[in-house]
Design a protein around this motif. Sequence first.
Motif, PDB file in Angstrom:
ATOM      1  N   SER A  31       0.842  -1.191   0.000  1.00 39.17           N
ATOM      2  CA  SER A  31       0.000   0.000   0.000  1.00 39.17           C
ATOM      3  C   SER A  31       0.872   1.234   0.000  1.00 39.17           C
ATOM      4  O   SER A  31       2.083   1.162   0.025  1.00 39.17           O
ATOM      5  CB  SER A  31      -0.892   0.020   1.254  1.00 39.17           C
ATOM      6  N   ASP A  32       0.230   2.397   0.018  1.00 38.48           N
ATOM      7  CA  ASP A  32       0.966   3.657   0.042  1.00 38.48           C
ATOM      8  C   ASP A  32       1.125   4.184   1.453  1.00 38.48           C
ATOM      9  O   ASP A  32       1.457   5.346   1.657  1.00 38.48           O
ATOM     10  CB  ASP A  32       0.234   4.714  -0.805  1.00 38.48           C
ATOM     11  N   THR A  33       0.902   3.321   2.472  1.00 39.10           N
ATOM     12  CA  THR A  33       0.911   3.795   3.857  1.00 39.10           C
ATOM     13  C   THR A  33       2.227   4.456   4.232  1.00 39.10           C
ATOM     14  O   THR A  33       2.262   5.462   4.917  1.00 39.10           O
ATOM     15  CB  THR A  33       0.646   2.611   4.812  1.00 39.10           C
ATOM     16  N   THR A  34       3.345   3.886   3.772  1.00 43.73           N
ATOM     17  CA  THR A  34       4.644   4.425   4.160  1.00 43.73           C
ATOM     18  C   THR A  34       5.186   5.429   3.167  1.00 43.73           C
ATOM     19  O   THR A  34       6.310   5.876   3.289  1.00 43.73           O
ATOM     20  CB  THR A  34       5.667   3.281   4.302  1.00 43.73           C
ATOM     21  N   HIS A  35       4.386   5.793   2.163  1.00 43.14           N
ATOM     22  CA  HIS A  35       4.897   6.690   1.146  1.00 43.14           C
ATOM     23  C   HIS A  35       4.748   8.155   1.531  1.00 43.14           C
ATOM     24  O   HIS A  35       5.185   9.023   0.795  1.00 43.14           O
ATOM     25  CB  HIS A  35       4.166   6.468  -0.184  1.00 43.14           C
ATOM     26  N   GLY A  36       4.112   8.424   2.664  1.00 43.99           N
ATOM     27  CA  GLY A  36       3.899   9.811   3.062  1.00 43.99           C
ATOM     28  C   GLY A  36       3.053  10.537   2.026  1.00 43.99           C
ATOM     29  O   GLY A  36       2.012  10.062   1.606  1.00 43.99           O
ATOM     30  N   LEU A  37       3.543  11.686   1.587  1.00 42.40           N
ATOM     31  CA  LEU A  37       2.768  12.533   0.682  1.00 42.40           C
ATOM     32  C   LEU A  37       3.144  12.376  -0.781  1.00 42.40           C
ATOM     33  O   LEU A  37       2.559  13.008  -1.637  1.00 42.40           O
ATOM     34  CB  LEU A  37       3.014  14.004   1.063  1.00 42.40           C
ATOM     35  N   VAL A  38       4.149  11.552  -1.058  1.00 42.82           N
ATOM     36  CA  VAL A  38       4.789  11.593  -2.360  1.00 42.82           C
ATOM     37  C   VAL A  38       3.826  11.397  -3.512  1.00 42.82           C
ATOM     38  O   VAL A  38       3.905  12.063  -4.533  1.00 42.82           O
ATOM     39  CB  VAL A  38       5.907  10.530  -2.419  1.00 42.82           C
ATOM     40  N   HIS A  39       2.877  10.467  -3.393  1.00 41.47           N
ATOM     41  CA  HIS A  39       2.019  10.142  -4.513  1.00 41.47           C
ATOM     42  C   HIS A  39       0.640  10.794  -4.425  1.00 41.47           C
ATOM     43  O   HIS A  39      -0.223  10.490  -5.230  1.00 41.47           O
ATOM     44  CB  HIS A  39       1.845   8.626  -4.601  1.00 41.47           C
ATOM     45  N   ASN A  40       0.432  11.685  -3.462  1.00 43.63           N
ATOM     46  CA  ASN A  40      -0.933  12.130  -3.204  1.00 43.63           C
ATOM     47  C   ASN A  40      -1.182  13.608  -3.452  1.00 43.63           C
ATOM     48  O   ASN A  40      -2.290  14.072  -3.284  1.00 43.63           O
ATOM     49  CB  ASN A  40      -1.296  11.818  -1.745  1.00 43.63           C
ATOM     50  N   PHE A  41      -0.143  14.392  -3.825  1.00 43.33           N
ATOM     51  CA  PHE A  41      -0.345  15.825  -3.887  1.00 43.33           C
ATOM     52  C   PHE A  41       0.196  16.443  -5.165  1.00 43.33           C
ATOM     53  O   PHE A  41       1.029  15.887  -5.860  1.00 43.33           O
ATOM     54  CB  PHE A  41       0.322  16.507  -2.683  1.00 43.33           C
ATOM     55  N   VAL A  42      -0.310  17.646  -5.443  1.00 40.93           N
ATOM     56  CA  VAL A  42       0.154  18.419  -6.587  1.00 40.93           C
ATOM     57  C   VAL A  42       1.626  18.763  -6.387  1.00 40.93           C
ATOM     58  O   VAL A  42       2.049  19.158  -5.308  1.00 40.93           O
ATOM     59  CB  VAL A  42      -0.666  19.726  -6.709  1.00 40.93           C
ATOM     60  N   GLU A  43       2.449  18.623  -7.429  1.00 41.96           N
ATOM     61  CA  GLU A  43       3.853  18.977  -7.330  1.00 41.96           C
ATOM     62  C   GLU A  43       4.006  20.505  -7.343  1.00 41.96           C
ATOM     63  O   GLU A  43       3.149  21.229  -7.822  1.00 41.96           O
ATOM     64  CB  GLU A  43       4.632  18.357  -8.502  1.00 41.96           C
ATOM     65  N   PHE A  44       5.155  20.985  -6.915  1.00 42.39           N
ATOM     66  CA  PHE A  44       5.390  22.415  -6.804  1.00 42.39           C
ATOM     67  C   PHE A  44       6.074  22.982  -8.055  1.00 42.39           C
ATOM     68  O   PHE A  44       6.934  23.828  -7.979  1.00 42.39           O
ATOM     69  CB  PHE A  44       6.263  22.702  -5.570  1.00 42.39           C
ATOM     70  N   GLY A  45       5.691  22.490  -9.216  1.00 39.53           N
ATOM     71  CA  GLY A  45       6.274  23.009 -10.451  1.00 39.53           C
ATOM     72  C   GLY A  45       7.744  22.645 -10.547  1.00 39.53           C
ATOM     73  O   GLY A  45       8.160  21.577 -10.158  1.00 39.53           O
ATOM     74  N   ARG A 135       2.429  24.094   4.868  1.00 41.60           N
ATOM     75  CA  ARG A 135       1.490  24.651   3.899  1.00 41.60           C
ATOM     76  C   ARG A 135       0.345  23.673   3.611  1.00 41.60           C
ATOM     77  O   ARG A 135      -0.801  24.082   3.397  1.00 41.60           O
ATOM     78  CB  ARG A 135       2.255  24.961   2.617  1.00 41.60           C
ATOM     79  N   ILE A 136       0.657  22.383   3.625  1.00 45.09           N
ATOM     80  CA  ILE A 136      -0.334  21.365   3.314  1.00 45.09           C
ATOM     81  C   ILE A 136      -1.215  21.031   4.514  1.00 45.09           C
ATOM     82  O   ILE A 136      -2.423  20.861   4.381  1.00 45.09           O
ATOM     83  CB  ILE A 136       0.358  20.086   2.796  1.00 45.09           C
ATOM     84  N   TYR A 137      -0.624  20.970   5.712  1.00 35.80           N
ATOM     85  CA  TYR A 137      -1.332  20.437   6.872  1.00 35.80           C
ATOM     86  C   TYR A 137      -1.813  21.490   7.872  1.00 35.80           C
ATOM     87  O   TYR A 137      -2.379  21.139   8.902  1.00 35.80           O
ATOM     88  CB  TYR A 137      -0.455  19.408   7.584  1.00 35.80           C
ATOM     89  N   SER A 143      -0.510  29.192   8.834  1.00 34.87           N
ATOM     90  CA  SER A 143       0.719  29.086   8.039  1.00 34.87           C
ATOM     91  C   SER A 143       1.372  30.453   7.846  1.00 34.87           C
ATOM     92  O   SER A 143       2.604  30.568   7.906  1.00 34.87           O
ATOM     93  CB  SER A 143       0.412  28.466   6.668  1.00 34.87           C
ATOM     94  N   ILE A 144       0.559  31.475   7.622  1.00 35.35           N
ATOM     95  CA  ILE A 144       1.104  32.821   7.441  1.00 35.35           C
ATOM     96  C   ILE A 144       1.808  33.293   8.707  1.00 35.35           C
ATOM     97  O   ILE A 144       2.910  33.866   8.657  1.00 35.35           O
ATOM     98  CB  ILE A 144      -0.014  33.816   7.056  1.00 35.35           C
ATOM     99  N   VAL A 145       1.207  33.037   9.864  1.00 30.84           N
ATOM    100  CA  VAL A 145       1.833  33.428  11.135  1.00 30.84           C
ATOM    101  C   VAL A 145       3.147  32.677  11.331  1.00 30.84           C
ATOM    102  O   VAL A 145       4.163  33.260  11.742  1.00 30.84           O
ATOM    103  CB  VAL A 145       0.874  33.176  12.314  1.00 30.84           C
ATOM    104  N   GLY A 500      -5.582  18.365   8.113  1.00 29.05           N
ATOM    105  CA  GLY A 500      -5.889  17.510   6.975  1.00 29.05           C
ATOM    106  C   GLY A 500      -5.111  17.928   5.746  1.00 29.05           C
ATOM    107  O   GLY A 500      -4.324  18.871   5.753  1.00 29.05           O
ATOM    108  N   LYS A 501      -5.328  17.228   4.664  1.00 31.97           N
ATOM    109  CA  LYS A 501      -4.577  17.476   3.441  1.00 31.97           C
ATOM    110  C   LYS A 501      -5.164  18.654   2.684  1.00 31.97           C
ATOM    111  O   LYS A 501      -6.344  18.679   2.379  1.00 31.97           O
ATOM    112  CB  LYS A 501      -4.608  16.226   2.551  1.00 31.97           C
ATOM    113  N   GLN A 502      -4.306  19.615   2.357  1.00 28.65           N
ATOM    114  CA  GLN A 502      -4.750  20.785   1.613  1.00 28.65           C
ATOM    115  C   GLN A 502      -3.949  20.883   0.330  1.00 28.65           C
ATOM    116  O   GLN A 502      -2.731  21.003   0.358  1.00 28.65           O
ATOM    117  CB  GLN A 502      -4.566  22.054   2.438  1.00 28.65           C
TER     118      GLN A 502
END
Length: 518
Positions: A31-45, A135-137, A143-145, A500-502
């Motif tokens: 499963s992707d349990t140990t993959h953290g965020l790698v496969h689940n989020f938009v890349e940062f360009g 930024r994600i969590y 996050s701004i503060v 949560g995931k943003q």
Amino acid sequence: MPLQEETSDVAPLIQRSSLEEAITDEVMDDSDTTHGLVHNFVEFGDKLIEAEVDTGEIQPRFSWKKLWKYTGPGFLMSIAYLDPGNLEADLQSGAAAGYSLLWLLLYAHIAGLLIQILSARCGVVTGKHLAELIRIYYSRPVSIVLWLFTEIAIIGSDIQEIVGTAIAIKILFGLPLWIGTMLTAMDTFTFMLLQNYGVRKLEAFFMTLIALMAVCFWIEMFQSEPNVEGIFKGMLLPTVPSSAVVQAVAMIGAVIMPHNLYLHSALVMTRKTDHSSKAKLKEANFYFSIESAIALFCSYLINMAIVVVFAQVFYIPGKLKALPGLYDAADVLTKTLGRGARYLWALGLLSAGQSSTMTGTLAGQYVIEGYFGKIFSKPWHRVAITRGIALVPSMLVAVFAVNHFDTMGELLNVLQSLCLPCALIPILKLSSSKEVMGLVFRSYNIWKYITWGLAFIIICFNLFLFIIYMEELPNIYVGYVCGIIYFAFVLFLAILPLDGKQEVDETDGYNLIANHSG
């Protein structure tokens, strides 16, 4: 899937994976349990961080060659423990308390090691550094503060580093501080040049500067003819002289830098790691932990040398004297160890200032692009703007506060100490989250309690520092209001659950698209 639930409840900070464990884990991990965020989020360009170094295949036994491939990020991280602010804290603790605070310096480095390992693990497991994770969590307002606190810490650190370098230039060449500050700005171009040669060349350059610091300060330590028995006694017996309480607390504030947690979590991503392999992630965590320990041990030896030198040449038990600053230290060494010691001090200070300003620039880039995405069209725009944020305040200090820089150095250490919980608490919460780190790599039980205990101690020190410096504020009531707001925010941050995931839209700098728990 059920097999993963049998994972042990103890995830040590230093993990070692044998060949058998690696093979077993690859079979079990479906499963992707140990993959953290790698496969689940938009890349940062276009990525600021490139995985340039190939660490090879997993090996069943410890390998020095493998350790060498992972060596680099920890030594760049350790430079923050050797910046001019730390050198000033070292010399003043030695001048005020002799060998008595060597134990505190050691414990501060051990505490720093535990926190830095958590920072590195977050980067290795998730494939994202601390600014991106926040930024994600965390929600946008929080996050701004956190970003504002981080920028304040970076500016405070850079003022010490840039002016410290300018002081070294003044000692060596007799140039005014404002000219030295302008010359220090030229390291921006040096940094940009080094970046073009790849991360390994950059790491080699910084490790050379660390070696130069070690040579300069250890020569001076041997010249001062230290008491070896007194050194070991100072390292092993915890005592804080009543006349050195402020120096003791300032030492803790100077050692662990907030922006360094962002830097380390990003630097580990320069090694190629297969995030689909649990065993490979364990290997990376293992070798990065060893490398960090070696790097901070070297840092401790350099800091210790400075404490010992000024304990020998300045400290007189029972006699209170005005403590020297970075520039006055050269005069003290000249009178006691000869003219050569003056230039050894200046050369070591110059190495510390130059290396720390460059790593501070690097950390500033990670922080801005991590929080706000790809907002710079060209790399030199990013370097110039992040450099300018620190250079302008430093120039103002050099021109208008030259005669008060030593006092200001203490205040800047206090400021960075107050900013530290705003980086430390997110690291602790993220590293212990199953959603972020997976079942295997999140912090459990004893490590979780130890690291949160350290955070509590640091916050208590911050409260003590705040009370001490309240007396120096022009309006004590404003200080009380600011203090209440600050500690209320720290408490809020400690109890605030991850949001949560943003997912974020890079086209709008910082635009929240979706917020869903999961």
